[in-house]
Design a protein around this motif. Structure first.
Motif, PDB file in Angstrom:
ATOM      1  N   GLU A  41       0.854  -1.181   0.000  1.00 43.52           N
ATOM      2  CA  GLU A  41       0.000   0.000   0.000  1.00 43.52           C
ATOM      3  C   GLU A  41       0.891   1.232   0.000  1.00 43.52           C
ATOM      4  O   GLU A  41       1.843   1.309   0.768  1.00 43.52           O
ATOM      5  CB  GLU A  41      -0.874  -0.006   1.245  1.00 43.52           C
ATOM      6  N   ILE A  42       0.612   2.189  -0.876  1.00 39.24           N
ATOM      7  CA  ILE A  42       1.387   3.425  -0.934  1.00 39.24           C
ATOM      8  C   ILE A  42       0.892   4.363   0.170  1.00 39.24           C
ATOM      9  O   ILE A  42      -0.302   4.655   0.234  1.00 39.24           O
ATOM     10  CB  ILE A  42       1.237   4.113  -2.310  1.00 39.24           C
ATOM     11  N   PRO A  43       1.786   4.825   1.050  1.00 42.71           N
ATOM     12  CA  PRO A  43       1.358   5.760   2.092  1.00 42.71           C
ATOM     13  C   PRO A  43       0.875   7.070   1.473  1.00 42.71           C
ATOM     14  O   PRO A  43       1.493   7.598   0.559  1.00 42.71           O
ATOM     15  CB  PRO A  43       2.623   6.001   2.918  1.00 42.71           C
ATOM     16  N   LYS A  44      -0.249   7.569   1.997  1.00 41.58           N
ATOM     17  CA  LYS A  44      -0.827   8.807   1.460  1.00 41.58           C
ATOM     18  C   LYS A  44      -1.035   9.824   2.572  1.00 41.58           C
ATOM     19  O   LYS A  44      -1.133   9.478   3.739  1.00 41.58           O
ATOM     20  CB  LYS A  44      -2.146   8.514   0.755  1.00 41.58           C
ATOM     21  N   GLU A  48      -4.909  12.565   0.220  1.00 46.10           N
ATOM     22  CA  GLU A  48      -4.735  11.466  -0.736  1.00 46.10           C
ATOM     23  C   GLU A  48      -3.578  11.629  -1.721  1.00 46.10           C
ATOM     24  O   GLU A  48      -3.557  10.966  -2.761  1.00 46.10           O
ATOM     25  CB  GLU A  48      -6.039  11.185  -1.504  1.00 46.10           C
ATOM     26  N   ASN A  49      -2.634  12.507  -1.441  1.00 47.13           N
ATOM     27  CA  ASN A  49      -1.411  12.567  -2.240  1.00 47.13           C
ATOM     28  C   ASN A  49      -0.429  11.525  -1.706  1.00 47.13           C
ATOM     29  O   ASN A  49      -0.529  11.117  -0.557  1.00 47.13           O
ATOM     30  CB  ASN A  49      -0.765  13.947  -2.145  1.00 47.13           C
ATOM     31  N   PHE A  50       0.518  11.109  -2.529  1.00 46.46           N
ATOM     32  CA  PHE A  50       1.545  10.199  -2.031  1.00 46.46           C
ATOM     33  C   PHE A  50       2.353  10.907  -0.955  1.00 46.46           C
ATOM     34  O   PHE A  50       2.780  12.047  -1.134  1.00 46.46           O
ATOM     35  CB  PHE A  50       2.486   9.746  -3.146  1.00 46.46           C
ATOM     36  N   SER A  51       2.592  10.244   0.152  1.00 45.66           N
ATOM     37  CA  SER A  51       3.370  10.813   1.249  1.00 45.66           C
ATOM     38  C   SER A  51       4.849  10.525   0.999  1.00 45.66           C
ATOM     39  O   SER A  51       5.375   9.495   1.406  1.00 45.66           O
ATOM     40  CB  SER A  51       2.924  10.230   2.587  1.00 45.66           C
ATOM     41  N   LYS A  52       5.501  11.463   0.317  1.00 47.15           N
ATOM     42  CA  LYS A  52       6.909  11.257  -0.048  1.00 47.15           C
ATOM     43  C   LYS A  52       7.806  11.180   1.176  1.00 47.15           C
ATOM     44  O   LYS A  52       8.791  10.449   1.178  1.00 47.15           O
ATOM     45  CB  LYS A  52       7.358  12.358  -1.004  1.00 47.15           C
ATOM     46  N   LYS A  53       7.468  11.903   2.232  1.00 44.82           N
ATOM     47  CA  LYS A  53       8.258  11.845   3.469  1.00 44.82           C
ATOM     48  C   LYS A  53       8.187  10.454   4.093  1.00 44.82           C
ATOM     49  O   LYS A  53       9.203   9.910   4.531  1.00 44.82           O
ATOM     50  CB  LYS A  53       7.766  12.886   4.468  1.00 44.82           C
ATOM     51  N   ILE A  55       7.425   7.620   2.526  1.00 42.02           N
ATOM     52  CA  ILE A  55       8.108   6.698   1.619  1.00 42.02           C
ATOM     53  C   ILE A  55       9.618   6.809   1.804  1.00 42.02           C
ATOM     54  O   ILE A  55      10.320   5.803   1.884  1.00 42.02           O
ATOM     55  CB  ILE A  55       7.695   6.950   0.157  1.00 42.02           C
ATOM     56  N   ALA A  56      10.138   8.039   1.908  1.00 42.29           N
ATOM     57  CA  ALA A  56      11.579   8.240   2.113  1.00 42.29           C
ATOM     58  C   ALA A  56      12.025   7.619   3.432  1.00 42.29           C
ATOM     59  O   ALA A  56      13.095   6.996   3.501  1.00 42.29           O
ATOM     60  CB  ALA A  56      11.912   9.727   2.085  1.00 42.29           C
ATOM     61  N   ARG A  57      11.218   7.753   4.488  1.00 43.64           N
ATOM     62  CA  ARG A  57      11.555   7.162   5.782  1.00 43.64           C
ATOM     63  C   ARG A  57      11.602   5.637   5.684  1.00 43.64           C
ATOM     64  O   ARG A  57      12.510   4.996   6.216  1.00 43.64           O
ATOM     65  CB  ARG A  57      10.532   7.596   6.832  1.00 43.64           C
ATOM     66  N   ILE A  58      10.654   5.041   4.973  1.00 39.29           N
ATOM     67  CA  ILE A  58      10.630   3.585   4.787  1.00 39.29           C
ATOM     68  C   ILE A  58      11.861   3.132   4.017  1.00 39.29           C
ATOM     69  O   ILE A  58      12.508   2.148   4.376  1.00 39.29           O
ATOM     70  CB  ILE A  58       9.337   3.153   4.063  1.00 39.29           C
ATOM     71  N   VAL A  59      12.212   3.848   2.955  1.00 36.50           N
ATOM     72  CA  VAL A  59      13.379   3.482   2.140  1.00 36.50           C
ATOM     73  C   VAL A  59      14.660   3.616   2.950  1.00 36.50           C
ATOM     74  O   VAL A  59      15.528   2.745   2.907  1.00 36.50           O
ATOM     75  CB  VAL A  59      13.433   4.329   0.842  1.00 36.50           C
ATOM     76  N   ARG A  60      14.791   4.704   3.734  1.00 38.68           N
ATOM     77  CA  ARG A  60      15.987   4.863   4.577  1.00 38.68           C
ATOM     78  C   ARG A  60      16.104   3.725   5.584  1.00 38.68           C
ATOM     79  O   ARG A  60      17.183   3.186   5.802  1.00 38.68           O
ATOM     80  CB  ARG A  60      15.957   6.206   5.298  1.00 38.68           C
ATOM     81  N   SER A  61      14.997   3.350   6.173  1.00 41.54           N
ATOM     82  CA  SER A  61      14.986   2.251   7.135  1.00 41.54           C
ATOM     83  C   SER A  61      15.399   0.951   6.454  1.00 41.54           C
ATOM     84  O   SER A  61      16.186   0.162   6.981  1.00 41.54           O
ATOM     85  CB  SER A  61      13.595   2.108   7.741  1.00 41.54           C
TER      86      SER A  61
END
Length: 76
Positions: A41-44, A48-53, A55-61
């Motif tokens: 699921e894409i965080p929003k 309802e916009n994509f939550s880029k922050k 997503i970036a936190r998930i990728v960094r983790s």
């Protein structure tokens, strides 16, 4: 000789490795990603916009978990 499939045609893949290997026959290796992350699921945001922050936190983790000595790619 295996027939090359055009890059703009859809492909059906069974696993991540097959997805990573498919374009390798079409493009140079340095164009290809090192790995792929799949989201169920894409965080929003609340609007309802994509939550880029997020997503970036998930990728960094994820990078920290898989990099040597627990360091992220930015720390190396």
């Amino acid at each position: 000789m295996k027939k090359k499939q055009p890059m703009n045609s859809p492909i059906l893949v069974n696993d991540k490795q097959e997805l990573l290997n498919h374009p390798a026959t079409q493009v140079t290796k340095w164009w290809l990603p090192d790995d792929i992350l799949f989201f169920t699921e894409i965080p929003k945001t609340s609007v309802e916009n994509f939550s880029k922050k997020t997503i970036a936190r998930i990728v960094r983790s994820w990078q920290t978990d898989r990099s040597p000595e627990g360091r992220s790619a930015r720390d190396i």
